[in-house]
Write an enzyme that holds these catalytic residues in place. Structure first.
Site, PDB file in Angstrom:
ATOM      1  N   GLY A 158     -77.932  24.095 -16.621  1.00 49.81           N
ATOM      2  CA  GLY A 158     -78.618  24.840 -17.683  1.00 49.81           C
ATOM      3  C   GLY A 158     -79.902  25.470 -17.204  1.00 49.81           C
ATOM      4  O   GLY A 158     -80.931  25.365 -17.880  1.00 49.81           O
ATOM      5  N   ASN A 208     -77.231  16.053 -14.038  1.00 44.51           N
ATOM      6  CA  ASN A 208     -77.336  17.153 -13.072  1.00 44.51           C
ATOM      7  C   ASN A 208     -78.667  17.872 -13.320  1.00 44.51           C
ATOM      8  O   ASN A 208     -78.811  18.597 -14.301  1.00 44.51           O
ATOM      9  CB  ASN A 208     -76.153  18.111 -13.271  1.00 44.51           C
ATOM     10  CG  ASN A 208     -76.235  19.331 -12.375  1.00 44.51           C
ATOM     11  OD1 ASN A 208     -77.200  19.492 -11.628  1.00 44.51           O
ATOM     12  ND2 ASN A 208     -75.231  20.184 -12.446  1.00 44.51           N
ATOM     13  N   GLU A 226     -64.529  24.053 -13.974  1.00 44.16           N
ATOM     14  CA  GLU A 226     -64.617  23.802 -12.527  1.00 44.16           C
ATOM     15  C   GLU A 226     -63.248  24.034 -11.887  1.00 44.16           C
ATOM     16  O   GLU A 226     -62.233  23.601 -12.430  1.00 44.16           O
ATOM     17  CB  GLU A 226     -65.032  22.342 -12.254  1.00 44.16           C
ATOM     18  CG  GLU A 226     -66.314  21.915 -12.920  1.00 44.16           C
ATOM     19  CD  GLU A 226     -67.542  22.620 -12.383  1.00 44.16           C
ATOM     20  OE1 GLU A 226     -67.733  22.610 -11.160  1.00 44.16           O
ATOM     21  OE2 GLU A 226     -68.302  23.180 -13.192  1.00 44.16           O
TER      22      GLU A 226
HETATM   23  N1  LIG Z   1     -78.096  18.978  -7.755  1.00 45.43           N
HETATM   24  C1  LIG Z   1     -77.147  19.916  -7.833  1.00 45.43           C
HETATM   25  N2  LIG Z   1     -77.360  21.150  -7.335  1.00 45.43           N
HETATM   26  C2  LIG Z   1     -76.436  22.112  -7.430  1.00 45.43           C
HETATM   27  N3  LIG Z   1     -75.190  21.932  -7.991  1.00 45.43           N
HETATM   28  C3  LIG Z   1     -74.922  20.727  -8.498  1.00 45.43           C
HETATM   29  C4  LIG Z   1     -75.883  19.657  -8.446  1.00 45.43           C
HETATM   30  N4  LIG Z   1     -75.326  18.584  -9.032  1.00 45.43           N
HETATM   31  C5  LIG Z   1     -74.089  18.940  -9.416  1.00 45.43           C
HETATM   32  N5  LIG Z   1     -73.815  20.215  -9.098  1.00 45.43           N
HETATM   33  C6  LIG Z   1     -72.606  21.022  -9.355  1.00 45.43           C
HETATM   34  O1  LIG Z   1     -72.835  21.918 -10.481  1.00 45.43           O
HETATM   35  C7  LIG Z   1     -71.637  21.976 -11.277  1.00 45.43           C
HETATM   36  C8  LIG Z   1     -71.933  22.565 -12.658  1.00 45.43           C
HETATM   37  O2  LIG Z   1     -72.854  21.827 -13.315  1.00 45.43           O
HETATM   38  P1  LIG Z   1     -72.941  21.732 -14.900  1.00 45.43           P
HETATM   39  O3  LIG Z   1     -71.668  22.043 -15.541  1.00 45.43           O
HETATM   40  O4  LIG Z   1     -73.584  20.454 -15.227  1.00 45.43           O
HETATM   41  O5  LIG Z   1     -74.054  22.816 -15.232  1.00 45.43           O
HETATM   42  P2  LIG Z   1     -74.043  24.337 -15.679  1.00 45.43           P
HETATM   43  O6  LIG Z   1     -73.234  25.126 -14.707  1.00 45.43           O
HETATM   44  O7  LIG Z   1     -75.463  24.739 -15.885  1.00 45.43           O
HETATM   45  O8  LIG Z   1     -73.413  24.266 -17.093  1.00 45.43           O
HETATM   46  P3  LIG Z   1     -72.163  24.984 -17.734  1.00 45.43           P
HETATM   47  O9  LIG Z   1     -70.951  24.411 -17.012  1.00 45.43           O
HETATM   48  O10 LIG Z   1     -72.230  24.572 -19.167  1.00 45.43           O
HETATM   49  O11 LIG Z   1     -72.378  26.438 -17.489  1.00 45.43           O
HETATM   50  C9  LIG Z   1     -71.157  20.544 -11.219  1.00 45.43           C
HETATM   51  O12 LIG Z   1     -69.810  20.395 -11.531  1.00 45.43           O
HETATM   52  C10 LIG Z   1     -71.414  20.180  -9.747  1.00 45.43           C
HETATM   53  O13 LIG Z   1     -70.318  20.599  -8.944  1.00 45.43           O
END
Ligand SMILES: Nc1ncnc2c1ncn2[C@@H]1O[C@H](COP(=O)(O)OP(=O)(O)OP(=O)(O)O)[C@@H](O)[C@H]1O
Length: 296
Positions: A13, A9, A275
């Site tokens: 982060g 993704n 999620e």
């Molecule tokens: N290119 C993208 N742009 C925006 N959202 C995305 C994209 N690809 C995936 N996602 C969504 O973002 C969600 C959260 O991503 P992820 O858990 O990898 O990152 P994060 O939110 O930075 O990390 P954390 O969950 O540790 O806070 C994924 O489950 C997916 O639904």
């Protein structure tokens, strides 16, 4: 020649994952292995990429817990036995931290090449699988309330700021926040007024050791239920998180089980690895040693 499928993704982060993606490709290309890079563009992509059979020898998930959750669901739903490696790219990365997976890309690549695996359990909440935690109730709303720009500025601290705001509001909102939870399992059956519940596979939830008795390969899920607390009781409970003493608090229920059913009188959405997933009532189960995880 080894074939790696990288499911990443690029937005996770605060977009720091993108640096790790280019670094890993650079290091691994030197070894002449084959890399199939799949970048997610939206929710659901990581699950689909994991399901597809591209003849890969290893799947690498780069992102946060949400990306990892989708990859795990994809692997399990397509009955794959392909080993999984997890490189932290998100804001919290609970599971990778709990498994002490190197965050440094060079260290991570060394681990990959050594190919040491550990079979770990996967939890199931209704239809959705979780590798780290399924949760419902008050605190689970926090993750959705943190605006993206705050995450960018404060990183993990943004979650604590939001949590603090929730706690200070608890005094007047307590009555609205609690709900009746019916718990049915071999180990524990009761109906309780609760604020939140956490069903954990690993010890680490939100960066705290919330499920101190949990191990990822014991064939059990650990259930932590917080009953209706008074505002004055919260500092003691939180203070005990670091020592694992919170599970002895009189307003906390803690038990380990292989299967349970949770139902409620309110509309409670369960989230899996951060999620949003399905609403209660749901049956929770364990798929024992269902994923071959690459570990250090
Ligand atoms: N290119 C993208 N742009 C925006 N959202 C995305 C994209 N690809 C995936 N996602 C969504 O973002 C969600 C959260 O991503 P992820 O858990 O990898 O990152 P994060 O939110 O930075 O990390 P954390 O969950 O540790 O806070 C994924 O489950 C997916 O639904």
């Amino acid at each position: 020649m080894k074939k790696y499928k990288i499911i990443a993704n690029p937005k996770s982060g605060n977009e720091t994952a993108i640096e790790k993606i280019s670094q890993i490709i650079e290091i691994m290309s030197e070894d002449g292995c084959k890399i199939d890079l799949r970048l997610t563009g939206k929710s659901g992509d990581a699950m689909e990429f994991a399901k597809e059979d591209d003849g890969e020898d290893i799947i690498i998930s780069i992102g946060g817990d949400g990306t990892l959750n989708e990859v795990v669901n994809g692997i399990i739903d397509s009955d794959k036995e392909v080993p999984l490696a997890v490189l932290s790219g998100g804001t919290v990365n609970d599971f990778a931290n709990a498994m002490k997976i190197p965050t440094d890309v060079e260290e991570f690549c060394k681990m990959l090449k050594a190919e040491k695996t550990k079979a770990v359990d996967v939890g199931v909440a209704g239809e959705r699988k979780f590798i780290n935690v399924a949760a419902g109730g008050m605190m689970t709303e926090i993750a959705y309330n943190v605006p993206e720009e705050k995450k960018t500025i404060f990183g993990r601290a943004a979650y604590y700021i939001e949590a603090l705001k929730e706690v200070t509001k608890l005094g007047d909102r307590r009555k609205k926040n609690y709900f009746n939870l019916k718990i049915e399992s071999e180990e524990y059956t009761a109906e309780e007024k609760v604020l939140a519940f956490i069903c954990a596979n690993s010890i680490s939830v939100g960066g705290f050791e919330l499920a101190p008795k949990a191990t990822v390969d014991d064939g059990y899920i650990d259930m932590l239920i917080v009953k209706d607390l008074d505002l004055s009781e919260i500092p003691t409970l939180v203070g005990n998180f670091t020592r694992g003493k919170h599970i002895e608090h009189e307003k906390v229920i803690y038990f380990q089980t292989k299967e349970m059913k949770l139902s409620t009188d309110k509309s409670i959405t369960v989230d899996v690895d951060g999620e949003r997933a399905q609403k209660l009532p749901l049956t929770f189960k364990v798929l024992e040693k269902a994923i071959n995880l690459i570990i250090k």
